[in-house]
Design a protein around this motif. Sequence first.
Motif, PDB file in Angstrom:
ATOM      1  N   MET A  55     136.183  12.396 -32.801  1.00 19.35           N
ATOM      2  CA  MET A  55     135.231  13.148 -31.994  1.00 19.35           C
ATOM      3  C   MET A  55     135.193  14.598 -32.479  1.00 19.35           C
ATOM      4  N   ASN A  56     134.009  15.094 -32.691  1.00 21.77           N
ATOM      5  CA  ASN A  56     133.832  16.482 -33.103  1.00 21.77           C
ATOM      6  C   ASN A  56     133.919  17.403 -31.892  1.00 21.77           C
ATOM      7  N   SER A  57     134.290  18.645 -32.161  1.00 23.39           N
ATOM      8  CA  SER A  57     134.357  19.631 -31.099  1.00 23.39           C
ATOM      9  C   SER A  57     133.599  20.882 -31.531  1.00 23.39           C
ATOM     10  N   TYR A  58     132.795  21.385 -30.615  1.00 21.61           N
ATOM     11  CA  TYR A  58     132.001  22.586 -30.881  1.00 21.61           C
ATOM     12  C   TYR A  58     132.404  23.732 -29.958  1.00 21.61           C
ATOM     13  N   THR A  59     133.623  23.697 -29.472  1.00 20.62           N
ATOM     14  CA  THR A  59     134.059  24.762 -28.571  1.00 20.62           C
ATOM     15  C   THR A  59     134.117  26.116 -29.264  1.00 20.62           C
ATOM     16  N   ASP A  60     134.318  26.127 -30.580  1.00 17.03           N
ATOM     17  CA  ASP A  60     134.310  27.409 -31.289  1.00 17.03           C
ATOM     18  C   ASP A  60     132.936  28.060 -31.221  1.00 17.03           C
ATOM     19  N   VAL A  61     131.879  27.265 -31.316  1.00 15.76           N
ATOM     20  CA  VAL A  61     130.513  27.796 -31.195  1.00 15.76           C
ATOM     21  C   VAL A  61     130.274  28.245 -29.756  1.00 15.76           C
ATOM     22  N   GLU A  62     130.746  27.457 -28.797  1.00 18.07           N
ATOM     23  CA  GLU A  62     130.607  27.814 -27.386  1.00 18.07           C
ATOM     24  C   GLU A  62     131.279  29.155 -27.108  1.00 18.07           C
ATOM     25  N   LYS A  63     132.503  29.316 -27.582  1.00 19.34           N
ATOM     26  CA  LYS A  63     133.254  30.558 -27.343  1.00 19.34           C
ATOM     27  C   LYS A  63     132.562  31.763 -27.969  1.00 19.34           C
ATOM     28  N   LYS A  64     131.925  31.551 -29.083  1.00 20.95           N
ATOM     29  CA  LYS A  64     131.215  32.636 -29.753  1.00 20.95           C
ATOM     30  C   LYS A  64     129.984  33.069 -28.949  1.00 20.95           C
ATOM     31  N   LEU A  65     129.271  32.111 -28.366  1.00 22.43           N
ATOM     32  CA  LEU A  65     128.021  32.411 -27.666  1.00 22.43           C
ATOM     33  C   LEU A  65     128.190  32.689 -26.173  1.00 22.43           C
ATOM     34  N   TRP A  66     129.298  32.229 -25.592  1.00 24.22           N
ATOM     35  CA  TRP A  66     129.487  32.327 -24.140  1.00 24.22           C
ATOM     36  C   TRP A  66     129.416  33.747 -23.577  1.00 24.22           C
ATOM     37  N   PRO A  67     130.061  34.760 -24.164  1.00 25.43           N
ATOM     38  CA  PRO A  67     130.002  36.104 -23.565  1.00 25.43           C
ATOM     39  C   PRO A  67     128.573  36.638 -23.414  1.00 25.43           C
ATOM     40  N   LYS A  68     127.753  36.459 -24.420  1.00 25.54           N
ATOM     41  CA  LYS A  68     126.353  36.905 -24.348  1.00 25.54           C
ATOM     42  C   LYS A  68     125.617  36.140 -23.246  1.00 25.54           C
ATOM     43  N   TYR A  69     125.861  34.848 -23.174  1.00 28.00           N
ATOM     44  CA  TYR A  69     125.222  34.010 -22.165  1.00 28.00           C
ATOM     45  C   TYR A  69     125.604  34.465 -20.749  1.00 28.00           C
ATOM     46  N   ARG A  70     126.900  34.650 -20.502  1.00 25.67           N
ATOM     47  CA  ARG A  70     127.358  35.073 -19.175  1.00 25.67           C
ATOM     48  C   ARG A  70     126.727  36.405 -18.778  1.00 25.67           C
ATOM     49  N   GLU A  71     126.679  37.322 -19.715  1.00 23.09           N
ATOM     50  CA  GLU A  71     126.088  38.624 -19.411  1.00 23.09           C
ATOM     51  C   GLU A  71     124.611  38.481 -19.049  1.00 23.09           C
ATOM     52  N   GLU A  72     123.886  37.700 -19.824  1.00 19.28           N
ATOM     53  CA  GLU A  72     122.454  37.536 -19.554  1.00 19.28           C
ATOM     54  C   GLU A  72     122.207  36.795 -18.239  1.00 19.28           C
TER      55      GLU A  72
END
Length: 116
Positions: free
Chosen positions: A1-18
């Motif tokens: 199973m692949n995991s994309y949590t590294d991409v999530e962690k990279k984008l999450w701060p901007k998302y939460r702020e917006e």
Amino acid sequence: MNSYTDVEKKLWPKYREEINHSRNTVEVEGVFTMQVAELLSEILGEKIYSEDVIFHPQEECFYRFTEKLLKNENFKTAFESSDLGAIIDRYAHSANSRYVHLSKLPEKTNSKIKRH
């Protein structure tokens, strides 16, 4: 199973702020669809548009995808063989919480919009 949590962690701060700075439910929807499209674009290595992601706060599952995206083989493979669904669920739950909060305070939200 692949995991994309590294991409999530990279984008999450901007998302939460917006999401946290969204002033109305329309902005929440826009932030969610754009952010999920950006997430998918990065993961799939091809341009995914926000129009292919649909936010449904009143539904049991808070989002859907267009037929065009559902027929994309790269998307199907990534969604079925990774944690991508769980990541998008986290984005959707966050957006839905903000959506519900703002929809309970329409008069306050409208007054804030008029002042800006």
